[in-house]
Design a protein around this motif. Structure first.
Motif, PDB file in Angstrom:
ATOM      1  N   UNK A  54     -19.476 -33.179 -18.136  1.00 20.38           N
ATOM      2  CA  UNK A  54     -18.540 -32.092 -18.395  1.00 20.38           C
ATOM      3  C   UNK A  54     -18.702 -31.349 -19.706  1.00 20.38           C
ATOM      4  N   UNK A  55     -19.771 -31.596 -20.435  1.00 22.70           N
ATOM      5  CA  UNK A  55     -19.996 -30.877 -21.687  1.00 22.70           C
ATOM      6  C   UNK A  55     -20.749 -29.586 -21.413  1.00 22.70           C
ATOM      7  N   UNK A  56     -20.387 -28.518 -22.134  1.00 25.02           N
ATOM      8  CA  UNK A  56     -21.018 -27.214 -21.934  1.00 25.02           C
ATOM      9  C   UNK A  56     -22.415 -27.170 -22.545  1.00 25.02           C
ATOM     10  N   UNK A  57     -23.294 -26.476 -21.853  1.00 19.60           N
ATOM     11  CA  UNK A  57     -24.676 -26.364 -22.303  1.00 19.60           C
ATOM     12  C   UNK A  57     -24.774 -25.804 -23.714  1.00 19.60           C
ATOM     13  N   UNK A  58     -23.942 -24.837 -24.045  1.00 17.11           N
ATOM     14  CA  UNK A  58     -24.039 -24.178 -25.343  1.00 17.11           C
ATOM     15  C   UNK A  58     -24.102 -25.175 -26.486  1.00 17.11           C
ATOM     16  N   UNK A  59     -23.322 -26.246 -26.408  1.00 17.90           N
ATOM     17  CA  UNK A  59     -23.255 -27.209 -27.504  1.00 17.90           C
ATOM     18  C   UNK A  59     -24.518 -28.064 -27.588  1.00 17.90           C
ATOM     19  N   UNK A  60     -25.141 -28.340 -26.449  1.00 13.97           N
ATOM     20  CA  UNK A  60     -26.450 -28.986 -26.471  1.00 13.97           C
ATOM     21  C   UNK A  60     -27.468 -28.073 -27.163  1.00 13.97           C
ATOM     22  N   UNK A  61     -27.438 -26.793 -26.783  1.00 14.67           N
ATOM     23  CA  UNK A  61     -28.370 -25.813 -27.350  1.00 14.67           C
ATOM     24  C   UNK A  61     -28.189 -25.697 -28.861  1.00 14.67           C
ATOM     25  N   UNK A  62     -26.943 -25.599 -29.287  1.00 17.18           N
ATOM     26  CA  UNK A  62     -26.649 -25.432 -30.710  1.00 17.18           C
ATOM     27  C   UNK A  62     -27.113 -26.648 -31.512  1.00 17.18           C
ATOM     28  N   UNK A  63     -26.846 -27.844 -30.983  1.00 17.22           N
ATOM     29  CA  UNK A  63     -27.224 -29.059 -31.707  1.00 17.22           C
ATOM     30  C   UNK A  63     -28.733 -29.165 -31.874  1.00 17.22           C
ATOM     31  N   UNK A 224     -27.670 -38.142 -21.472  1.00 19.02           N
ATOM     32  CA  UNK A 224     -27.545 -39.066 -22.591  1.00 19.02           C
ATOM     33  C   UNK A 224     -28.793 -39.032 -23.467  1.00 19.02           C
ATOM     34  N   UNK A 225     -29.950 -38.873 -22.840  1.00 20.26           N
ATOM     35  CA  UNK A 225     -31.202 -38.818 -23.595  1.00 20.26           C
ATOM     36  C   UNK A 225     -31.233 -37.624 -24.535  1.00 20.26           C
ATOM     37  N   UNK A 226     -30.900 -36.430 -24.020  1.00 18.33           N
ATOM     38  CA  UNK A 226     -31.000 -35.228 -24.849  1.00 18.33           C
ATOM     39  C   UNK A 226     -29.937 -35.207 -25.944  1.00 18.33           C
ATOM     40  N   UNK A 227     -28.899 -36.023 -25.800  1.00 20.97           N
ATOM     41  CA  UNK A 227     -27.861 -36.114 -26.827  1.00 20.97           C
ATOM     42  C   UNK A 227     -28.268 -37.032 -27.971  1.00 20.97           C
TER      43      UNK A 227
END
Length: 335
Positions: A54-63, A224-227
């Motif tokens: 349920x996490x938005x892609x934008x926050x993965x991209x930003x991190x 989980x890996x990409x985080x």
């Protein structure tokens, strides 16, 4: 072994760079800093895909973009900046314009991936219904042949894909699935490079531009890996290595050794105009560049081949055909 593979990759990429016509005309021996614009895909109001939890892609991209920014700025000869550091709303068209207005030499757009709705399944996470797909995993790279520098964009994607592979990261091929919303043309199967001409952030750029989908966040394990901090560092390091190669490949090219034959060519069904194309002819040996790179280096690669009647240049799945007339014309240039 990794160093040997990288050396071979750099040699092939150097040849492709010369084929692109840039190393001689623009960047040969250049010492200036390579300026890299990092585009964080999507915005807070338009956050892109939703992960399996349920996490938005934008926050993965930003991190990941922040990790990449730090990694690139720690490298000699590379200066990186975020296209939209204020994280305000920004249109797709404005992203490449902003990058170019700040003097960027190239644009990298950072994203994380999803799948078509037909592949999604339901599950419950923390008591809430979510959607996932564990079938696909891995990264993918996109280039647009409508970009202002299509050959160089492909070469940049090639270097990034090769570096990711050297760091034991594998691409996903699901964007080539023959389903609605996908069916993208694969330019390089081994490295996961796709053609997507209408991606606005790419085709509106006049500088080389590549979009990287770093991982499939609807895959429960890959989310989980990409985080993980280690993964983000690995992606960033891979890109930094590729950009160092991109910059350093030009250093040994000597302008007087090469003659560029400028003519429109066809790349995967699209006519590429002379401003960013043209096989190079070695001025000393009069041999077409695929078989001659800086003093006859003895290159042997499955990616390049030549016959007496036809010149065929195969970029790991991108086939450009030059007929006998064009091959003759290359030689006539030096007579």
């Amino acid at each position: 072994m990794a160093n040997v593979l990288r050396a071979g990759s750099c040699l092939l990429a150097a040849i492709l760079l010369l084929l692109a016509g840039l190393s001689v005309s623009v960047l040969a021996g250049r010492q200036k800093t390579l300026k890299v614009a990092i585009d964080v895909g999507h915005t807070k109001k338009r956050p892109g895909a939703t992960s399996a939890r349920g996490r938005s892609e934008y926050y993965f991209n930003r991190d990941l973009a922040k990790t990449l920014l730090e990694t690139l700025n720690a490298r000699d000869g590379i200066q990186a900046f975020l296209v939209n550091p204020s994280e305000t709303e920004i249109t797709l068209e404005k992203r490449p314009r902003s990058a170019e207005s700040k003097g960027a030499d190239l644009l990298l757009s950072i994203h994380h991936d999803s799948v078509q709705p037909g592949y999604l399944q339901s599950w419950y996470h923390n008591g809430k219904k979510k959607h996932y797909c564990d079938r696909f995993s891995g990264h993918s790279l996109f280039v647009s042949l409508r970009n202002g520098a299509p050959w160089t964009s492909y070469i940049l994607a090639y270097l990034i894909g090769d570096s990711l592979e050297l760091h034991q990261l594998r691409p996903t091929l699901h964007h080539a699935e023959k389903v609605e919303g996908e069916n993208r043309e694969l330019l390089n199967t081994e490295l996961g490079i796709y053609r997507f001409d209408n991606l606005v952030v790419l085709h509106k750029a006049t500088i080389p531009a590549v979009l990287l989908e770093c991982g499939v966040i609807v895959n429960r394990q890959e989310e989980q890996t990409v985080s993980n901090a280690h993964f983000k560092t690995t992606i960033a390091t891979s890109i930094a290595d590729a950009l160092a190669d991109f910059k350093n490949l030009y250093a040994d090219a000597k302008k007087e050794d090469y003659v560029l034959y400028r003519a429109p060519i066809e790349l995967s069904g699209t006519i590429i105009q002379p401003k960013d194309s043209g096989p190079a002819l070695c001025a000393r040996t009069r041999v077409c560049l695929p078989l001659c790179f800086q003093k006859n280096s003895g290159l042997r690669s499955k990616a390049l081949s030549l016959s007496n009647e036809n010149l065929t240049v195969l970029y790991q799945g991108v086939l450009d055909y030059y007929g006998a007339g064009s091959y003759q014309l290359l030689h006539e240039q030096q007579k």
